[in-house]
Structures are given as structure tokens and as C-alpha cells.
Design a protein around this motif. Structure first.
Motif, PDB file in Angstrom:
ATOM      1  N   VAL A  86       0.824  -1.214   0.000  1.00 47.92           N
ATOM      2  CA  VAL A  86       0.000   0.000   0.000  1.00 47.92           C
ATOM      3  C   VAL A  86       0.855   1.260   0.000  1.00 47.92           C
ATOM      4  CG1 VAL A  86      -1.877  -1.174   1.211  1.00 47.92           C
ATOM      5  CG2 VAL A  86      -0.276   0.217   2.522  1.00 47.92           C
ATOM      6  N   SER A  87       0.307   2.307  -0.632  1.00 50.16           N
ATOM      7  CA  SER A  87       0.826   3.666  -0.505  1.00 50.16           C
ATOM      8  C   SER A  87      -0.106   4.397   0.450  1.00 50.16           C
ATOM      9  CB  SER A  87       0.829   4.379  -1.851  1.00 50.16           C
ATOM     10  OG  SER A  87       1.657   3.695  -2.771  1.00 50.16           O
ATOM     11  N   LEU A  88       0.403   5.460   1.043  1.00 53.16           N
ATOM     12  CA  LEU A  88      -0.426   6.189   2.006  1.00 53.16           C
ATOM     13  C   LEU A  88      -0.857   7.546   1.466  1.00 53.16           C
ATOM     14  CD1 LEU A  88       1.383   5.544   5.410  1.00 53.16           C
ATOM     15  CD2 LEU A  88      -0.515   4.276   4.373  1.00 53.16           C
ATOM     16  N   GLU A  89      -2.151   7.815   1.580  1.00 59.34           N
ATOM     17  CA  GLU A  89      -2.653   9.186   1.514  1.00 59.34           C
ATOM     18  C   GLU A  89      -2.238   9.805   2.855  1.00 59.34           C
ATOM     19  OE1 GLU A  89      -4.399  11.560  -0.401  1.00 59.34           O
ATOM     20  OE2 GLU A  89      -3.955  12.640   1.448  1.00 59.34           O
ATOM     21  N   SER A  90      -1.507  10.917   2.812  1.00 57.65           N
ATOM     22  CA  SER A  90      -0.951  11.425   4.077  1.00 57.65           C
ATOM     23  C   SER A  90      -1.992  12.118   4.949  1.00 57.65           C
ATOM     24  CB  SER A  90       0.201  12.389   3.799  1.00 57.65           C
ATOM     25  OG  SER A  90      -0.266  13.475   3.026  1.00 57.65           O
ATOM     26  N   HIS A  91      -3.112  12.518   4.345  1.00 63.51           N
ATOM     27  CA  HIS A  91      -4.137  13.192   5.150  1.00 63.51           C
ATOM     28  C   HIS A  91      -5.002  12.149   5.864  1.00 63.51           C
ATOM     29  CE1 HIS A  91      -4.229  17.189   2.675  1.00 63.51           C
ATOM     30  NE2 HIS A  91      -3.007  16.721   2.841  1.00 63.51           N
ATOM     31  N   ILE A  92      -5.200  12.358   7.151  1.00 61.87           N
ATOM     32  CA  ILE A  92      -6.164  11.536   7.897  1.00 61.87           C
ATOM     33  C   ILE A  92      -7.343  12.452   8.218  1.00 61.87           C
ATOM     34  CG2 ILE A  92      -6.543  10.037   9.885  1.00 61.87           C
ATOM     35  CD1 ILE A  92      -3.446   9.866  10.186  1.00 61.87           C
ATOM     36  N   PRO A  93      -8.333  12.509   7.288  1.00 63.49           N
ATOM     37  CA  PRO A  93      -9.449  13.438   7.520  1.00 63.49           C
ATOM     38  C   PRO A  93     -10.348  12.934   8.640  1.00 63.49           C
ATOM     39  CG  PRO A  93      -9.695  12.269   5.418  1.00 63.49           C
ATOM     40  CD  PRO A  93      -8.459  11.740   6.055  1.00 63.49           C
ATOM     41  N   CYS A  94     -11.130  13.852   9.225  1.00 69.36           N
ATOM     42  CA  CYS A  94     -11.918  13.459  10.405  1.00 69.36           C
ATOM     43  C   CYS A  94     -13.130  12.627  10.032  1.00 69.36           C
ATOM     44  CB  CYS A  94     -12.317  14.694  11.215  1.00 69.36           C
ATOM     45  SG  CYS A  94     -13.684  15.657  10.484  1.00 69.36           S
ATOM     46  N   GLY A  95     -13.648  12.821   8.794  1.00 73.90           N
ATOM     47  CA  GLY A  95     -14.810  12.035   8.356  1.00 73.90           C
ATOM     48  C   GLY A  95     -16.128  12.537   8.906  1.00 73.90           C
ATOM     49  N   ARG A  96     -16.115  13.610   9.702  1.00 74.36           N
ATOM     50  CA  ARG A  96     -17.340  14.054  10.371  1.00 74.36           C
ATOM     51  C   ARG A  96     -17.704  15.504  10.071  1.00 74.36           C
ATOM     52  NH1 ARG A  96     -14.599  10.979  14.103  1.00 74.36           N
ATOM     53  NH2 ARG A  96     -13.520  12.817  14.921  1.00 74.36           N
ATOM     54  N   CYS A  97     -16.782  16.259   9.451  1.00 79.45           N
ATOM     55  CA  CYS A  97     -17.051  17.693   9.259  1.00 79.45           C
ATOM     56  C   CYS A  97     -17.746  17.922   7.912  1.00 79.45           C
ATOM     57  CB  CYS A  97     -15.743  18.487   9.346  1.00 79.45           C
ATOM     58  SG  CYS A  97     -14.657  18.213   7.934  1.00 79.45           S
ATOM     59  N   LYS A  98     -18.102  19.167   7.657  1.00 80.75           N
ATOM     60  CA  LYS A  98     -18.809  19.491   6.401  1.00 80.75           C
ATOM     61  C   LYS A  98     -17.932  19.180   5.181  1.00 80.75           C
ATOM     62  CE  LYS A  98     -21.436  23.034   4.023  1.00 80.75           C
ATOM     63  NZ  LYS A  98     -21.968  24.398   4.054  1.00 80.75           N
ATOM     64  N   ALA A 105     -12.739  16.063   1.465  1.00 84.46           N
ATOM     65  CA  ALA A 105     -11.970  15.624   2.636  1.00 84.46           C
ATOM     66  C   ALA A 105     -10.517  16.072   2.572  1.00 84.46           C
ATOM     67  CB  ALA A 105     -12.047  14.097   2.762  1.00 84.46           C
ATOM     68  N   HIS A 106     -10.023  16.383   1.342  1.00 85.26           N
ATOM     69  CA  HIS A 106      -8.625  16.825   1.235  1.00 85.26           C
ATOM     70  C   HIS A 106      -8.401  18.183   1.883  1.00 85.26           C
ATOM     71  CE1 HIS A 106     -10.639  18.729  -2.127  1.00 85.26           C
ATOM     72  NE2 HIS A 106      -9.567  19.436  -2.417  1.00 85.26           N
ATOM     73  N   VAL A 107      -9.491  18.913   2.164  1.00 78.36           N
ATOM     74  CA  VAL A 107      -9.328  20.184   2.879  1.00 78.36           C
ATOM     75  C   VAL A 107     -10.027  20.142   4.243  1.00 78.36           C
ATOM     76  CG1 VAL A 107      -8.890  21.638   0.867  1.00 78.36           C
ATOM     77  CG2 VAL A 107     -11.262  21.191   1.565  1.00 78.36           C
ATOM     78  N   CYS A 108     -10.188  18.936   4.777  1.00 77.66           N
ATOM     79  CA  CYS A 108     -10.757  18.797   6.125  1.00 77.66           C
ATOM     80  C   CYS A 108      -9.935  19.633   7.114  1.00 77.66           C
ATOM     81  CB  CYS A 108     -10.744  17.319   6.538  1.00 77.66           C
ATOM     82  SG  CYS A 108     -11.062  17.074   8.306  1.00 77.66           S
ATOM     83  N   PRO A 109     -10.593  20.522   7.853  1.00 78.30           N
ATOM     84  CA  PRO A 109      -9.832  21.370   8.790  1.00 78.30           C
ATOM     85  C   PRO A 109      -9.279  20.595   9.988  1.00 78.30           C
ATOM     86  CG  PRO A 109     -12.200  21.797   8.984  1.00 78.30           C
ATOM     87  CD  PRO A 109     -12.030  20.867   7.806  1.00 78.30           C
ATOM     88  N   ASN A 110      -9.753  19.378  10.177  1.00 83.90           N
ATOM     89  CA  ASN A 110      -9.279  18.588  11.330  1.00 83.90           C
ATOM     90  C   ASN A 110      -8.267  17.520  10.927  1.00 83.90           C
ATOM     91  OD1 ASN A 110     -11.375  19.972  12.769  1.00 83.90           O
ATOM     92  ND2 ASN A 110     -12.829  18.521  11.876  1.00 83.90           N
ATOM     93  N   THR A 111      -7.737  17.633   9.703  1.00 81.81           N
ATOM     94  CA  THR A 111      -6.818  16.604   9.190  1.00 81.81           C
ATOM     95  C   THR A 111      -5.625  16.401  10.118  1.00 81.81           C
ATOM     96  OG1 THR A 111      -7.389  16.976   6.886  1.00 81.81           O
ATOM     97  CG2 THR A 111      -5.222  16.077   7.299  1.00 81.81           C
ATOM     98  N   ARG A 112      -5.303  15.135  10.320  1.00 82.58           N
ATOM     99  CA  ARG A 112      -4.066  14.776  11.031  1.00 82.58           C
ATOM    100  C   ARG A 112      -3.151  14.087  10.024  1.00 82.58           C
ATOM    101  NH1 ARG A 112      -4.778  10.878  15.094  1.00 82.58           N
ATOM    102  NH2 ARG A 112      -6.343   9.993  13.702  1.00 82.58           N
ATOM    103  N   TYR A 113      -1.850  14.075  10.340  1.00 84.78           N
ATOM    104  CA  TYR A 113      -0.866  13.483   9.430  1.00 84.78           C
ATOM    105  C   TYR A 113       0.071  12.555  10.202  1.00 84.78           C
ATOM    106  CZ  TYR A 113      -1.788  17.639   6.461  1.00 84.78           C
ATOM    107  OH  TYR A 113      -2.351  18.630   5.713  1.00 84.78           O
TER     108      TYR A 113
END
Ligand SMILES: [Zn+2]
Ligand SMILES: [Zn+2]
Length: 344
Positions: A86-98, A105-113
């Protein structure tokens, strides 16, 4: 296991640190990491510079552009299996925001990396949420698979707005993603590609990647060159990768009326912006961040699998994990483009 970690504040502060792999929790996977690239974000953390670096707790294993084999899955993981490459998408979006709920999700304000908010990929093993794993076909070269994440930015930028087909495009700055953008723009049918970079080695690679014209912005006037090359019309699309004020000013002087400026760089400093000039030229500015999850991946990954583009010229070094700190030092010295840390 060995890791390359940020262990002390201030510039540098990296060490080869021994750490235990973390058991995957529910929804997580553990990868045996094969290859991981060092990027500009890692360099910001290296220099303890900017907002991202402030988020990094000490010590943290760095790295987020990576490929590895799944060796363990946590409870409830069904989208990847042990043995998958597997390759990784580096953004871990929250999945719960607008943003996440509306296909952005690529601009999720709660993204973790990984490598910022959780331990990253410059390690023999990394544990991450399964949701950021992209499964590659068996036999994919791990070095190329590790480059999918940065390649995705170039593909995202290329497909945004008016695309590039039949258009004259400028790649303003030939760091690794700018160089990839040259090849991607060529693949997607750009008519003419003009690339700028002060570094002669990078300009030579830009030519190999498919640029028609390369030039040093410190010795020629980029707006003048583009004007001459387009019979005064200006470029249809300008990709901004320089990250500096003069480079940004050049973008608006190079783009033609109603053209696109695809803004891909994060400037290190606040800069003056001439809204009057922007109104006059009427370009549209696209703010390119990360990759669209997962539509960019679907457009991008087959380019590598089917050898439609060649990323090999961008890989400047392959270093073992035990010499991972050297990858950062090579970038600081201006001697590297994209160093890969080969973790296993
Ligand atoms: Zn990166
Ligand atoms: Zn979100």
C-alpha cells in the motif's frame, strides 16, 4: 526498530531513535515500510519552522510519503489485507465535518498526518488508520509507490480548472512536485511547457521530464520570455511552485487574460499581493492542497503502473534508514531533489 525522529526543538534536532512498533488498534493497520520520501513539510519540521512544526511533539518519528506491506490489521479492518502493498494518503481526515461530508476531505480542517500528529513512516514499521491506505498492484516498484502522494498534488493541479490540454503552461519552480508536474502536464496534453528554476540540475531534469523551454528566473525575465513564447498572449496556465514573492509576482505577469494560476506552494513568509493587477489580468487562482480523496488517486496511480510517466529522474538518492538524517542534510546542502529513505 530504527526510526528517524525529531527529538529536539530548533533547527536540526533529528536522531536515529529506537522505538517499539505500535500494535494496530481498531481500524488501524501496521505496515512494514519499504520506502519513504523526504519532502518540504518534513524540512519545515526539521527547521522547527511554521505552524506544522509547532504541532510536532517531541520525540516524533517523521515521514508521511510512503509505501509498505501490511503486516497486521486491527479490529474491523476489511478494506486491506495482510500482504497488500500500500501507498499512504498522508491526510487523515476526520470524516465528520462538512468538508468530509461533501466530497472535500482533502481540505478537512481537522486533518491529522503521520509524521506530524502521530508517528510517521521513517521507521521499519508504522501504524496508521486503514482508511488512508491505497492498495497497489503486486509487483509495483516500492520507490515509485512511495512517490504517489506527492505525484497526486501535481495531478490534482493539472486536472483542476481548465486542465492543460492544448494549452501553454508554465511550471514556476522545479522542486520534486514541479518536476512531476512537467511530466504530468505533458501526459495530459499540454501544447507547450515552460519551466523556471534557478538550479541548473533541476532545469536539466525538467527537460528530461518533457519541458519545451527551461530558463533561470534569476538571469532572464520570466514574464518577458513567456510573452515572447506566446506571441504576447501570456500562458494559459501557470503552476506556482516557487513559494517566494518574486516568483508569485511573476505568475501574475506570465498568465494571460482569464488564464489559471494553480497555486501549489506554501510561501514561507507573508507577501504583498496586488489585487489591482489581479483584477486587470482576470486570472482565476486555484488553491491546490493535497489530493482529492480518492478521485485524484484513481487518475494518478495508473500513470505509474502503466509507465505513462517516468518519475525515476526525480529520485536523487536512496538511503538506508540508518542514514536517514543524511537525507535531510543533503536537501539543506541543495544536493538532493527527492531523497528516498529505504526503510527495508
Ligand atoms: Zn510531503
Ligand atoms: Zn473532516
Amino acid at each position: 526498530m530504527l526510526t528517524v525522529s525529531k527529538v529536539a526543538a530548533g533547527s536540526g534536532g533529528l536522531a536515529i531513535r529506537h522505538a517499539e512498533p505500535r500494535e494496530p488498534g481498531p481500524g488501524e493497520i501496521m505496515l512494514k515500510v519499504h520506502a519513504a520520501g523526504v519532502c518540504g513539510t518534513d524540512m519545515q519540521i526539521y527547521h522547527s519552522y511554521g505552524a506544522i512544526a509547532k504541532r510536532v511533539k517531541l520525540p516524533t518519528t517523521l515521514g508521511h510519503e510512503a509505501c509498505g506491506t501490511v503486516v497486521q490489521t486491527g479490529l474491523g479492518v476489511d478494506r486491506v489485507s495482510v500482504g497488500d502493498l500500500v501507498s499512504l494518503e498522508s491526510h487523515i481526515p476526520c470524516g465528520r465535518c462538512k468538508a468530509c461530508h461533501t466530497g472535500r476531505a482533502h481540505v478537512c480542517p481537522n486533518t491529522r498526518y503521520p509524521g506530524i500528529d502521530i508517528d510517521g513512516t521513517f521507521a521499519e514499521y508504522v501504524t496508521v488508520p486503514a482508511e488512508i491506505a491505497w492498495v497497489n498492484p503486486k509487483g509495483t516498484d516500492p520507490a515509485l509507490a512511495a512517490l504517489l502522494e506527492p505525484l497526486g498534488i501535481a495531478v490534482h493541479a493539472t486536472l483542476e480548472g481548465s486542465g492543460v490540454s492544448g494549452q501553454t503552461v508554465v511550471v514556476n519552480g522545479c522542486g520534486p512536485i514541479g518536476l512531476m508536474n512537467v511530466a504530468v502536464a505533458r501526459h495530459f496534453g499540454a501544447h507547450k511547457i515552460i519551466a523556471f528554476d534557478p538550479n541548473p540540475g533541476r532545469r536539466a531534469i525538467a527537460e528530461r521530464m518533457g519541458a519545451d523551454i527551461v530558463a533561470d528566473p534569476s538571469s532572464v525575465s520570466p514574464p518577458h520570455l513567456v510573452n515572447e513564447s506566446t506571441r504576447g498572449d501570456g500562458a494559459d496556465v501557470v503552476f506556482e511552485y516557487s513559494g517566494n514573492e518574486q516568483g508569485a509576482l511573476n505568475c501574475f505577469a506570465m498568465v494571460g487574460s482569464l488564464g489559471d494560476v494553480r497555486w501549489c506552494a506554501t510561501p514561507g513568509q507573508p507577501m504583498t499581493f496586488d489585487f489591482g493587477a489581479w483584477r486587470k489580468g482576470r486570472p482565476t487562482i486555484y488553491n491546490i492542497h493535497g489530493r482529492r480523496i480518492w478521485s485524484t488517486w484513481h487518475a494518478m496511480a495508473p500513470l505509474v503502473y502503466e509507465k505513462k510517466i517516468d518519475l525515476e529522474p526525480v529520485i536523487s538518492h536512496r538511503l538506508p534508514l540508518s542514514e536517514g538524517v543524511k537525507a535531510f542534510e543533503l536537501i539543506v546542502a541543495g544536493a538532493a531533489i527527492k531523497p528516498l529513505i529505504m526503510c527495508s
